[in-house]
Scaffold this motif. Structure first.
Motif, PDB file in Angstrom:
ATOM      1  N   TRP A 167      34.418  46.592  38.055  1.00 27.84           N
ATOM      2  CA  TRP A 167      34.825  45.752  39.181  1.00 27.84           C
ATOM      3  C   TRP A 167      33.648  45.010  39.792  1.00 27.84           C
ATOM      4  N   PHE A 168      32.482  45.616  39.776  1.00 25.73           N
ATOM      5  CA  PHE A 168      31.295  44.894  40.254  1.00 25.73           C
ATOM      6  C   PHE A 168      30.994  43.723  39.318  1.00 25.73           C
ATOM      7  N   LYS A 169      31.114  43.960  38.033  1.00 31.30           N
ATOM      8  CA  LYS A 169      30.863  42.906  37.055  1.00 31.30           C
ATOM      9  C   LYS A 169      31.880  41.768  37.217  1.00 31.30           C
ATOM     10  N   GLY A 170      33.126  42.111  37.533  1.00 31.20           N
ATOM     11  CA  GLY A 170      34.136  41.080  37.751  1.00 31.20           C
ATOM     12  C   GLY A 170      33.795  40.208  38.942  1.00 31.20           C
ATOM     13  N   MET A 171      33.331  40.840  40.030  1.00 28.17           N
ATOM     14  CA  MET A 171      32.909  40.078  41.204  1.00 28.17           C
ATOM     15  C   MET A 171      31.746  39.154  40.858  1.00 28.17           C
ATOM     16  N   LEU A 172      30.767  39.700  40.115  1.00 26.50           N
ATOM     17  CA  LEU A 172      29.576  38.919  39.780  1.00 26.50           C
ATOM     18  C   LEU A 172      29.924  37.747  38.871  1.00 26.50           C
ATOM     19  N   THR A 173      30.841  37.965  37.932  1.00 25.34           N
ATOM     20  CA  THR A 173      31.258  36.879  37.040  1.00 25.34           C
ATOM     21  C   THR A 173      31.853  35.725  37.821  1.00 25.34           C
ATOM     22  N   THR A 174      32.702  36.054  38.772  1.00 27.58           N
ATOM     23  CA  THR A 174      33.332  35.007  39.595  1.00 27.58           C
ATOM     24  C   THR A 174      32.286  34.238  40.380  1.00 27.58           C
ATOM     25  N   SER A 175      31.318  34.936  40.931  1.00 24.72           N
ATOM     26  CA  SER A 175      30.254  34.269  41.695  1.00 24.72           C
ATOM     27  C   SER A 175      29.440  33.346  40.805  1.00 24.72           C
ATOM     28  N   LYS A 176      29.143  33.788  39.573  1.00 22.31           N
ATOM     29  CA  LYS A 176      28.359  32.956  38.656  1.00 22.31           C
ATOM     30  C   LYS A 176      29.130  31.695  38.267  1.00 22.31           C
ATOM     31  N   VAL A 177      30.446  31.829  38.121  1.00 26.92           N
ATOM     32  CA  VAL A 177      31.262  30.649  37.838  1.00 26.92           C
ATOM     33  C   VAL A 177      31.100  29.633  38.955  1.00 26.92           C
ATOM     34  N   ALA A 228      48.736  37.709  23.101  1.00 27.21           N
ATOM     35  CA  ALA A 228      49.902  37.094  23.731  1.00 27.21           C
ATOM     36  C   ALA A 228      49.521  36.176  24.877  1.00 27.21           C
ATOM     37  N   ALA A 229      48.318  36.362  25.431  1.00 27.74           N
ATOM     38  CA  ALA A 229      47.867  35.533  26.552  1.00 27.74           C
ATOM     39  C   ALA A 229      47.326  34.205  26.020  1.00 27.74           C
ATOM     40  N   PRO A 230      47.329  33.168  26.856  1.00 27.16           N
ATOM     41  CA  PRO A 230      46.794  31.879  26.409  1.00 27.16           C
ATOM     42  C   PRO A 230      45.292  31.963  26.169  1.00 27.16           C
ATOM     43  N   PRO A 231      44.755  31.130  25.304  1.00 28.25           N
ATOM     44  CA  PRO A 231      43.308  31.137  25.072  1.00 28.25           C
ATOM     45  C   PRO A 231      42.562  30.718  26.335  1.00 28.25           C
ATOM     46  N   HIS A 232      41.324  31.190  26.444  1.00 25.87           N
ATOM     47  CA  HIS A 232      40.513  30.903  27.624  1.00 25.87           C
ATOM     48  C   HIS A 232      39.289  30.093  27.203  1.00 25.87           C
ATOM     49  N   PRO A 233      39.331  28.782  27.366  1.00 23.58           N
ATOM     50  CA  PRO A 233      38.149  27.969  27.023  1.00 23.58           C
ATOM     51  C   PRO A 233      36.977  28.333  27.930  1.00 23.58           C
ATOM     52  N   PHE A 234      35.786  28.103  27.439  1.00 25.09           N
ATOM     53  CA  PHE A 234      34.594  28.472  28.199  1.00 25.09           C
ATOM     54  C   PHE A 234      34.255  27.397  29.222  1.00 25.09           C
ATOM     55  N   THR A 235      35.225  27.175  30.101  1.00 21.62           N
ATOM     56  CA  THR A 235      35.035  26.312  31.258  1.00 21.62           C
ATOM     57  C   THR A 235      35.099  27.201  32.486  1.00 21.62           C
ATOM     58  N   ALA A 236      34.801  26.638  33.658  1.00 24.04           N
ATOM     59  CA  ALA A 236      34.856  27.434  34.880  1.00 24.04           C
ATOM     60  C   ALA A 236      36.250  28.027  35.069  1.00 24.04           C
ATOM     61  N   LEU A 240      37.534  32.107  34.666  1.00 27.25           N
ATOM     62  CA  LEU A 240      38.280  32.805  35.721  1.00 27.25           C
ATOM     63  C   LEU A 240      39.592  33.365  35.176  1.00 27.25           C
ATOM     64  N   ASP A 241      40.250  32.620  34.307  1.00 33.52           N
ATOM     65  CA  ASP A 241      41.475  33.122  33.670  1.00 33.52           C
ATOM     66  C   ASP A 241      41.187  34.386  32.858  1.00 33.52           C
ATOM     67  N   SER A 242      40.057  34.373  32.135  1.00 30.86           N
ATOM     68  CA  SER A 242      39.686  35.512  31.317  1.00 30.86           C
ATOM     69  C   SER A 242      39.405  36.739  32.183  1.00 30.86           C
ATOM     70  N   VAL A 243      38.704  36.527  33.300  1.00 29.07           N
ATOM     71  CA  VAL A 243      38.416  37.646  34.202  1.00 29.07           C
ATOM     72  C   VAL A 243      39.713  38.227  34.753  1.00 29.07           C
ATOM     73  N   GLN A 244      40.643  37.364  35.115  1.00 29.53           N
ATOM     74  CA  GLN A 244      41.917  37.850  35.647  1.00 29.53           C
ATOM     75  C   GLN A 244      42.650  38.682  34.599  1.00 29.53           C
ATOM     76  N   GLN A 245      42.693  38.203  33.367  1.00 31.60           N
ATOM     77  CA  GLN A 245      43.375  38.945  32.311  1.00 31.60           C
ATOM     78  C   GLN A 245      42.739  40.319  32.117  1.00 31.60           C
ATOM     79  N   SER A 246      41.398  40.368  32.110  1.00 34.47           N
ATOM     80  CA  SER A 246      40.713  41.639  31.933  1.00 34.47           C
ATOM     81  C   SER A 246      41.013  42.599  33.074  1.00 34.47           C
ATOM     82  N   CYS A 247      41.091  42.065  34.311  1.00 37.34           N
ATOM     83  CA  CYS A 247      41.389  42.901  35.475  1.00 37.34           C
ATOM     84  C   CYS A 247      42.747  43.581  35.332  1.00 37.34           C
TER      85      CYS A 247
END
Length: 284
Positions: A167-177, A228-236, A240-247
């Motif tokens: 969860w700390f890593k998820g917060m940090l990822t969002t901030s870096k975005v 089954a989830a949509p692909p997550h391009p490496f854009t901002a 964020l979509d990828s982080v949400q899916q992982s959460c």
């Protein structure tokens, strides 16, 4: 076949293991420091049919004080072929070299000194001695029992630390975005996905009672959820979509780990939602 600097390279695509085992016997039997050679894994298990992808898994018992001739040295491999890549590890008494040759033959070679072998029983689903000139090894094998490798262990403390780190890593990822550092954000987002896979692997081990899996099974069912989830391009927005899916996946897996687990994704999902709003505002 493939080409290397104008030469034809032969890739092993058939059942290469029997000849490889004979080559190992010839190599190690001629070396007096080798006290025993033991075949493990699928090639030693008569209930499993080897295929091209099966590696040759062996334990080599060496005389005390001679380990340095074989580990971490790789010189002993020269008669077997040209090394393409390798990995080495040690757990204090057993030292392992996993090697892949340029023709894609693969060997998993664990070296243990004779006295250590007696003190630490071998763990393996199946075992077949290829040769032994050690009474210590023979006696230890007479006492040994073999069966599926035990499941991976994860203590409650380790699980809680894993959750906190996630969860700390998820917060940090969002901030870096939001700081525009997509390089680090992508790296962290991929780690979050990897963390969910690690937890899924531990759950699979616990459900099956073993850490050895010849086929995907339950693990593939988890990966189907990712697919089954949509692909997550490496854009901002994609990160964020990828982080949400992982959460969401991590929370679901956490509940499978323990009925006492409580969902933890909602604060981070709110943070991600806020980040999306800011991104949309910047785009206007």
């Amino acid at each position: 076949m493939t080409k290397k600097e104008g030469q034809i390279m032969m890739i092993q695509t058939g059942l290469w293991q029997a000849q490889a085992i004979q080559d190992l016997v010839a190599l190690f039997e001629a070396h007096e420091a080798v006290r025993a050679l033991l075949l493990k894994g699928s090639c030693a298990n008569p209930t499993i049919e080897a295929d091209t992808w099966s590696d040759v898994d062996v334990t080599i018992v060496v005389a005390d004080g001679t380990l340095g001739e074989f580990f971490p040295s790789l010189h002993w491999l020269a008669p077997l072929g040209e090394v393409y890549t390798f990995s080495q590890s040690s757990n204090g008494y057993m030292n392992t070299t996993r090697v892949c040759f340029t023709d894609f033959r693969r060997f998993d070679c664990a070296f243990v000194e004779e006295s250590a072998f007696e003190a630490h029983p071998l763990q393996s689903e199946a075992l077949r001695p290829l040769f032994s000139r050690s009474s210590l090894v023979d006696e230890a094998l007479d006492r040994a029992t073999f069966g599926p490798l035990p499941a991976s262990e994860l203590t409650q403390e380790q699980f809680e630390q894993m959750c906190n780190d996630f969860w700390f890593k998820g917060m940090l990822t969002t901030s870096k975005v939001m700081r525009g550092d997509l390089l680090i954000a992508t790296h962290l987002a991929l780690e979050l996905l990897q963390d969910t896979c690690v937890l899924a692997m531990v759950l699979r081990d616990r459900a099956t009672g073993t850490s050895h899996h010849r086929a995907g099974g339950q693990g593939n069912a988890f990966i189907a959820q990712l697919d089954a989830a949509p692909p997550h391009p490496f854009t901002a927005a994609g990160i964020l979509d990828s982080v949400q899916q992982s959460c969401v996946l991590f929370d679901d897996l956490g509940q499978q780990w323990s009925p006492d687990y409580h969902e933890q994704r909602h604060p981070l999902l709110a943070w991600i939602s806020f980040a999306r709003e800011m991104l949309a505002g910047r785009a206007e």
